[in-house]
Design an enzyme around this catalytic site. Structure first.
Site, mmCIF file in Angstrom:
data_model
loop_
_atom_site.group_PDB
_atom_site.id
_atom_site.type_symbol
_atom_site.label_atom_id
_atom_site.label_comp_id
_atom_site.label_asym_id
_atom_site.label_seq_id
_atom_site.Cartn_x
_atom_site.Cartn_y
_atom_site.Cartn_z
ATOM 1 N N ALA A 311 -2.141 -26.304 -16.468
ATOM 2 C CA ALA A 311 -3.568 -25.960 -16.528
ATOM 3 C C ALA A 311 -4.323 -26.506 -15.327
ATOM 4 O O ALA A 311 -4.113 -27.646 -14.910
ATOM 5 C CB ALA A 311 -4.178 -26.514 -17.817
ATOM 6 N N PHE A 312 -5.203 -25.665 -14.768
ATOM 7 C CA PHE A 312 -6.196 -26.083 -13.782
ATOM 8 C C PHE A 312 -7.496 -26.326 -14.564
ATOM 9 O O PHE A 312 -8.241 -25.384 -14.846
ATOM 10 C CB PHE A 312 -6.394 -24.999 -12.727
ATOM 11 N N ASP A 313 -7.746 -27.577 -14.901
ATOM 12 C CA ASP A 313 -8.809 -27.864 -15.863
ATOM 13 C C ASP A 313 -10.200 -27.514 -15.353
ATOM 14 O O ASP A 313 -11.089 -27.216 -16.155
ATOM 15 C CB ASP A 313 -8.758 -29.336 -16.274
ATOM 16 N N GLY A 315 -10.860 -25.085 -12.633
ATOM 17 C CA GLY A 315 -10.937 -23.665 -12.327
ATOM 18 C C GLY A 315 -10.682 -22.758 -13.504
ATOM 19 O O GLY A 315 -11.141 -21.603 -13.512
ATOM 20 N N ASN A 396 -7.140 -31.825 -25.637
ATOM 21 C CA ASN A 396 -6.640 -33.056 -26.234
ATOM 22 C C ASN A 396 -6.887 -34.272 -25.339
ATOM 23 O O ASN A 396 -7.009 -35.400 -25.811
ATOM 24 C CB ASN A 396 -5.143 -32.939 -26.533
ATOM 25 N N TYR A 397 -6.963 -34.052 -24.034
ATOM 26 C CA TYR A 397 -7.173 -35.167 -23.110
ATOM 27 C C TYR A 397 -8.663 -35.409 -22.862
ATOM 28 O O TYR A 397 -9.478 -34.483 -22.917
ATOM 29 C CB TYR A 397 -6.500 -34.890 -21.765
ATOM 30 N N ASP A 455 -16.353 -34.451 1.879
ATOM 31 C CA ASP A 455 -17.049 -33.918 3.047
ATOM 32 C C ASP A 455 -17.561 -35.112 3.847
ATOM 33 O O ASP A 455 -18.626 -35.659 3.574
ATOM 34 C CB ASP A 455 -18.190 -32.998 2.596
ATOM 35 N N ASP A 597 -17.041 -31.279 12.396
ATOM 36 C CA ASP A 597 -17.425 -31.422 10.987
ATOM 37 C C ASP A 597 -16.207 -31.101 10.127
ATOM 38 O O ASP A 597 -15.712 -29.964 10.135
ATOM 39 C CB ASP A 597 -18.575 -30.460 10.682
#
Length: 668
Positions: A311-313, A315, A396-397, A455, A597
């Site tokens: 899982a991408f929590d 996105g 769950n987390y 950044d 930058d």
């Protein structure tokens, strides 16, 4: 205890201030009217469109940048995704863009609807009856992303979720103690149609509950068995009779010599803006913007119920939506300042999250100390840090995000992992891909990866990065005793040179971010160094789903040229994405990264080999990184700290009388 105001006037509102409830409501209303949106079009994510750096640097109030809202929408009826920008000042929709083939994050609304759809499905109900369960109201159904495994070719173009089931013994029981193994539903999230229900065979439900709440734990029927609550833990009271040392103006914070602004987005949660340190009468910038840009949790169990778990929590869900209300005495101790946050529901209506961010000071033991053993004079100063924290409940987390600012210019970030492991049921031997935590219950091994987007603005916007290793020198006429070593610094001059760099604990590797146009009192470029604390890399090999979809986790550092459109390590839309998006795509043009930058992307993680002590409520595990001033100052910036009260009273810094010499320990 104080709480920041929920709103400020337009005249005093800073361009980076998080969206207010009124602004969210206005943006949604404008979109609905201007684009004639039907109820099928849902608001997935609404965030402040942050002004570019040039506009922020212009302090002329007549040229204040416009307030704009970026919106991601899903037309569930027509299976289409749109991006929009709404200008609140002109009340116009300035961008409306279709995004073909893009699958948006799973919303809270869809999570609940998926649960209801699965529990109403006759095929799933029959599977539950085969496991001895007829009260479907006690079932919990979790909507997991499908990833991109290629195992659902019959449903092209659908926005899908794999639904996993857990069973409670009573309404407030911990359902994760009884996972329903081998019963998996495939759900179309747009239509809420249950497309498939697959049952690979009954595995008995674990026999015992796993309740952690004292109100739910019984003398028997729980694992581990109930124990008496401790009665000998004495209270610790943290008081600041004169109040805290920080001041707050809206979302702007001043603490000692630190200056910063707080932000909040529905995807990232807590954000730091314009972080700087006051030195010799001016505020010197360190970071323009800092946030957790993605989280990725791949599981190492190839079993039918578990192999899709990656899982991408951020996105695929959105961490900001799931923030806890923090409580004094539970989550934060001392003199607390709380900041509320405002998110939204899928109708575009604002939702207030009270106490979303907690800020307080902590004593951190010794800042510096020296004892002159010849005179006996002891000089000690105590360390203190400002803690800015937030907690997100992601299934769950639970993840705590903690920023630390220290008196000596050090910056720390830590993720605290707690909550509950994802579980599976077994009979016979425990699967070798996890560890048993209760009879018939195991936790699959897995990893947690966290990618920071930093950044940088070290004393200005033009920075360079050097990779620094400590190198032993060969024994020769210049090193006859073999004790010599030195540091070697390598400039990461382009994105490809800075691609997928790894930590090396054996050589003490760090990354030095310098401003080549500003020099310290010793004539060296001013800088900060990023010191990694985790050398974790994924267990999944090259060519795996993780390799393609979460390439950012295969290196601890990437450096990119600044681009305000490149915000997330796995790309804008990781849900069902086949891969190679995000950082691999960002560095494709190999842009220069020296004296310009730049953005640093630092990934760290936690390798979770499950243990019995992780059940039922997991003790906190912490992982993070540190940014240390490295020639940013001309010396120790904490030399000006006042002596602690006890020292001012003479107990820890008075010299010995002239006629005495300090006693020395002697060997027997």
């Amino acid at each position: 205890m104080t709480v920041s105001p929920a709103t400020t006037t337009v005249a005093t509102r800073h361009p980076l201030q998080p969206l207010t409830a009124d602004e969210i409501r206005l943006a949604a209303t404008l979109l609905k009217s201007r684009r004639q949106l039907t109820a099928d079009v849902r608001f997935v994510m609404m965030s402040l469109k942050e002004p570019d750096k040039d506009r922020l640097a212009d302090e002329d109030p007549q040229r204040r940048p416009p307030r704009e809202v970026s919106v991601v929408l899903r037309d569930r009826r027509h299976r289409r995704t749109y991006e929009a920008v709404v200008c609140l000042d002109t009340e116009e929709v300035t961008l409306w863009r279709p995004c073909p083939g893009v699958h948006t994050a799973i919303t809270e609304e869809e999570f609940a609807q998926c649960d209801a759809a699965v529990r109403a499905d006759p095929r799933w109900q029959e599977g539950m009856r085969r496991r001895g369960s007829g009260d479907f109201s006690l079932a919990m159904v979790d909507a997991w992303p499908t990833g991109h495994t290629g195992d659902h070719p019959d449903w092209p173009g659908r926005r899908l979720s794999y639904a996993l089931t857990f069973l409670r013994a009573r309404p407030r029981d911990n359902g994760y103690a009884r996972p329903v193994e081998n019963l998996v539903a495939l759900v179309d999230l747009d239509s809420m149609e249950v497309l498939e229900v697959t049952d690979r065979g009954v595995v008995p439900l674990p026999p015992l509950s796993g309740n952690y709440d004292p109100d739910e734990r019984a003398d028997d029927g729980n694992w581990p068995p109930a124990v008496r609550e401790r009665t000998d833990l004495k209270p610790i009271d943290i008081t600041q009779p004169e109040g805290p040392s920080f001041t707050v103006d809206g979302y702007a914070v001043r603490w000692q010599k630190w200056r910063l602004r707080l932000g909040f987005t529905v995807r990232e949660g807590l954000v730091l803006h314009q972080l700087g340190y006051e030195d010799k009468g001016r505020v010197r910038s360190v970071l323009h913007r800092a946030s957790l840009a993605e989280m990725y949790t791949p599981y190492g169990d190839p079993g039918f119920t578990h192999y899709r778990k990656n899982a991408f929590d951020e996105g695929e869900y959105g961490a900001g939506f799931m923030v806890n209300a923090l409580e004094l005495g539970c989550d934060c101790l001392g003199e607390i300042h709380y900041f509320d946050a405002v998110v939204h529901d899928q109708d575009g209506e604002p939702v207030m999250l009270p106490h979303a961010i907690c800020m307080h000071e902590e004593d951190m033991n010794i800042a510096w100390k020296h004892t002159d053993f010849r005179t006996g004079r002891v000089v000690t100063r105590r360390q203190r840090r400002l803690v800015i924290s937030s907690f997100a409940v992601l299934g769950n987390y639970q993840y705590g995000y903690f920023w630390y600012l220290y008196l000596d210019g050090t910056i720390g970030f830590e993720v605290k992992l707690t909550g509950m492991i994802s579980t599976g049921a077994f009979s016979g031997p425990c699967p070798p891909y996890g560890a048993a935590v209760a009879p018939g219950l195991y936790g699959p091994h897995h990893q947690h990866f966290f990618s920071m987007r930093l950044d940088m603005a070290v004393d200005g916007s033009r920075n360079s990065v050097y990779e620094v290793d400590s190198v032993p020198l060969p024994m020769d006429e210049h090193n006859p005793y073999g004790n010599a070593w030195r540091t070697e610094a390598r400039l990461l001059a382009t994105e490809r040179q800075a691609e997928q760099r790894t930590a090396q604990a054996a050589t003490g590797r760090f990354w030095n971010i310098v401003n080549p146009r500003r020099r310290n009192g010793l004539g060296e470029p001013v800088g900060y160094k990023l010191v990694p604390s985790s050398g974790l890399l994924p267990m999944q090999p090259r060519g795996s789903q993780a390799w393609h979809r979460a390439r950012f986790t295969y290196g601890h550092l990437w450096v990119t040229a600044h681009d305000p459109a490149q915000m997330y390590a796995a790309g804008d839309y990781p849900n069902q994405h086949p891969g190679d998006g995000g950082l691999p795509e960002y560095v494709r043009d190999d842009r220069p990264t020296a004296d310009t930058d730049i953005v640093l992307w630092h990934t760290f993680g936690e390798h979770h080999v499950v243990r019995p002590e992780d059940w039922p409520a997991m003790p906190v595990i912490a992982t993070g990184f540190t940014l240390l001033p490295n020639g940013f100052f001309d010396g120790n910036p904490a030399l000006d700290l006042p002596a602690p009260d006890a020292c001012r009273a003479g107990s820890c810094h008075d010299p010995l009388p002239d006629d005495r010499t300090p006693e020395r320990n002697s060997a027997p």
